[in-house]
Scaffold this active site. Sequence first.
Site, PDB file in Angstrom:
ATOM      1  N   TYR A  46     -12.509  26.498 -20.477  1.00 55.53           N
ATOM      2  CA  TYR A  46     -12.209  26.998 -19.144  1.00 55.53           C
ATOM      3  C   TYR A  46     -13.459  27.495 -18.414  1.00 55.53           C
ATOM      4  CZ  TYR A  46      -7.227  26.954 -20.418  1.00 55.53           C
ATOM      5  OH  TYR A  46      -5.973  26.581 -20.808  1.00 55.53           O
ATOM      6  N   ASP A  79      -2.426  21.364 -33.726  1.00 61.88           N
ATOM      7  CA  ASP A  79      -1.223  20.543 -33.589  1.00 61.88           C
ATOM      8  C   ASP A  79      -0.171  20.946 -34.612  1.00 61.88           C
ATOM      9  OD1 ASP A  79      -3.080  19.632 -35.428  1.00 61.88           O
ATOM     10  OD2 ASP A  79      -2.749  17.513 -35.020  1.00 61.88           O
ATOM     11  N   LYS A  81      -9.300  23.111 -34.545  1.00 64.99           N
ATOM     12  CA  LYS A  81      -9.176  21.658 -34.676  1.00 64.99           C
ATOM     13  C   LYS A  81     -10.442  21.142 -35.377  1.00 64.99           C
ATOM     14  CE  LYS A  81      -6.803  17.855 -33.934  1.00 64.99           C
ATOM     15  NZ  LYS A  81      -5.651  17.560 -34.800  1.00 64.99           N
ATOM     16  N   ASP A  94       2.406  30.455 -24.802  1.00 64.63           N
ATOM     17  CA  ASP A  94       3.551  30.087 -23.963  1.00 64.63           C
ATOM     18  C   ASP A  94       4.663  29.477 -24.803  1.00 64.63           C
ATOM     19  OD1 ASP A  94       2.248  31.034 -21.771  1.00 64.63           O
ATOM     20  OD2 ASP A  94       2.298  29.178 -20.626  1.00 64.63           O
ATOM     21  N   ASP A 140      -3.797  29.701 -24.857  1.00 64.72           N
ATOM     22  CA  ASP A 140      -3.032  29.569 -23.624  1.00 64.72           C
ATOM     23  C   ASP A 140      -1.747  28.792 -23.888  1.00 64.72           C
ATOM     24  OD1 ASP A 140      -2.272  29.588 -20.981  1.00 64.72           O
ATOM     25  OD2 ASP A 140      -3.916  28.356 -20.256  1.00 64.72           O
TER      26      ASP A 140
END
Length: 357
Positions: A141, A223, A191, A251, A247
């Site tokens: 970001y 994942d 990852k 959620d 992020d």
Amino acid sequence: MSINIAVMPGDGIGIEIVAEAVKIIDHYKNSGRLDVKMEEAPVGGAGYDAAGKPLPDETLALARESDAILFGAIGGLEYDELPRELRPERGLLALRSELELFANLRPAILYPQLADASSLKPEVVSGLDIMIVRELTGGIYFGQPRGIDEVDGERKGYNTLVYKESEIDRISRVAFDIAMKRNKRLCSVDKANVLEVSELWREVVTRNGSDYPEVELSHMYVDNAAMQLVKWPKQFDVMVTKNMFGDILSDAAAMLTGSIGMLPSASLDAKSKGMYEPIHGSAPDIAGKGVANPLATILSLAMMLRYSLDHTDLADEIEAAVGKVLDKGLRTPDIMAAGCKEVGTVEMGEAVLAELQ
């Protein structure tokens, strides 16, 4: 000395839900239990409307001078066509960066009264209590270079995922410290099978684990972590991960609890100064209708009192009051269930306030 709180409702439902949390601050102020001053400032779309940019200079100055920030939500359809640097979300990102709010704490707690509101079976989510620690000021970001360029006659968009060792070190230590205060289990999500950044992430987190021998450290690819949150969420206690992964995963975890409207968050600097906000957005589709759930914002206030203002007693009171209101069957539309009473934003906020009085 008085506590200074910067109040930034933002856009959309942010205005409505922050107003209910402010009533609770006023209650403690008027009862003499909290020596506090509040000052409101525009940010996001409201900042653009007021000063032509999503983070006005006056708003940033107020944020720097405050002891904590109560934040609502930003964004609206009317701002979607603005240049990228003027869009509301740039104001939020700038606040996090300018104040060095690198540690984002996102609890995902299922209130027993809302077990039926979750999309998963009650036996899968009953008793759920996860803390997701998200690195907030680094990663893709914020990484440079970034942009959209034209190459060989077509446009190419690019972003850079980058983390320094020191950034990984400090966020992982925050997570280890939190794990020590909970059930001493920490899952680091990365990852590392694909990304070099994640290789470094795993190496640094593993190294820091030697300083916390009582904490059971595990690693999981992002994942798989997404799948496991849905399959068996109670296996997790504290999770730590980089900005974008956090992020997304937070959620997903929010919906395990029945509604994103129930979950607060804290974004802290190295000295525990923080910005406190619900994790949901500005919800322009319901803004102004008086139906938004204010509980995530009220619970964010409780986190503020606990983590930044050293008033754990008041935080406990607010959280208990929310539980009592839910016990009485009051529900905003997002958590409505058979046999309960549907109420709006103001009525829900006033019900919590009544339990505190």
